[in-house]
Design a protein around this motif. Structure first.
Motif, PDB file in Angstrom:
ATOM      1  N   LEU A  56      -2.357   3.505   6.174  1.00 18.35           N
ATOM      2  CA  LEU A  56      -1.953   4.198   4.949  1.00 18.35           C
ATOM      3  C   LEU A  56      -1.485   5.616   5.277  1.00 18.35           C
ATOM      4  N   GLN A  57      -2.218   6.299   6.147  1.00 16.92           N
ATOM      5  CA  GLN A  57      -1.826   7.658   6.558  1.00 16.92           C
ATOM      6  C   GLN A  57      -0.465   7.640   7.252  1.00 16.92           C
ATOM      7  N   ALA A  58      -0.203   6.609   8.058  1.00 18.55           N
ATOM      8  CA  ALA A  58       1.084   6.495   8.747  1.00 18.55           C
ATOM      9  C   ALA A  58       2.226   6.307   7.744  1.00 18.55           C
ATOM     10  N   ILE A 108       4.283   4.686  -2.319  1.00 12.46           N
ATOM     11  CA  ILE A 108       3.259   4.076  -1.477  1.00 12.46           C
ATOM     12  C   ILE A 108       1.912   4.242  -2.157  1.00 12.46           C
ATOM     13  N   THR A 109       1.200   3.117  -2.293  1.00 18.38           N
ATOM     14  CA  THR A 109      -0.071   3.094  -3.001  1.00 18.38           C
ATOM     15  C   THR A 109      -1.087   2.271  -2.227  1.00 18.38           C
ATOM     16  N   TYR A 110      -2.321   2.740  -2.160  1.00 15.17           N
ATOM     17  CA  TYR A 110      -3.367   1.888  -1.595  1.00 15.17           C
ATOM     18  C   TYR A 110      -3.809   0.912  -2.670  1.00 15.17           C
ATOM     19  N   SER A 111      -4.297  -0.245  -2.245  1.00 14.92           N
ATOM     20  CA  SER A 111      -4.685  -1.265  -3.216  1.00 14.92           C
ATOM     21  C   SER A 111      -5.953  -1.963  -2.771  1.00 14.92           C
ATOM     22  N   GLY A 112      -6.476  -2.767  -3.666  1.00 21.76           N
ATOM     23  CA  GLY A 112      -7.571  -3.664  -3.336  1.00 21.76           C
ATOM     24  C   GLY A 112      -7.007  -4.893  -2.648  1.00 21.76           C
TER      25      GLY A 112
END
Length: 107
Positions: free
Chosen positions: A33-35, A51-55
């Motif tokens: 995610l950081q990349a 860009i989104t983090y998800s479950g």
């Protein structure tokens, strides 16, 4: 603010060790995610890509997983080293990275 052309979801599902469905978090989702966020910033592509983090996206045992919309392309086993190629090929040119595609059987 313009609507982005593509939306990237990075699975960050965290499950306990030994869980049968696996854990993208345990397989490196945070550095991935950081990349993605770093590459977004480097390219100043804020108007083209979100860009989104998800479950959980499904096959966490093969993760980390990345889902790209609007094409609904699922990548599996993605590493930070793959992020530049995903940007170059898919996010900028619309051509999915074949070697990272999840098989239809996994989701």
């Amino acid at each position: 603010m313009p609507r982005p052309t593509r939306h990237v979801f990075v699975c960050s599902q965290q499950r306990p060790p030994g869980h049968p469905r696996g854990s993208c978090a345990a397989n490196g989702a945070s550095p991935l995610l950081q990349a993605f966020w770093g590459e977004l910033q480097k390219r100043q592509a804020y108007e083209q890509v979100a860009i989104t983090y998800s479950g959980c996206l499904g096959p966490c045992d093969g993760g980390p997983n990345v889902l790209v919309y609007p094409e609904a392309v699922l990548y599996q086993g993605v590493t930070p080293a793959d992020v530049g190629e995903i940007f170059d090929s898919h996010l900028e040119k619309g051509e999915p990275v074949q070697r990272l595609l999840a098989s239809a059987a996994t989701w």
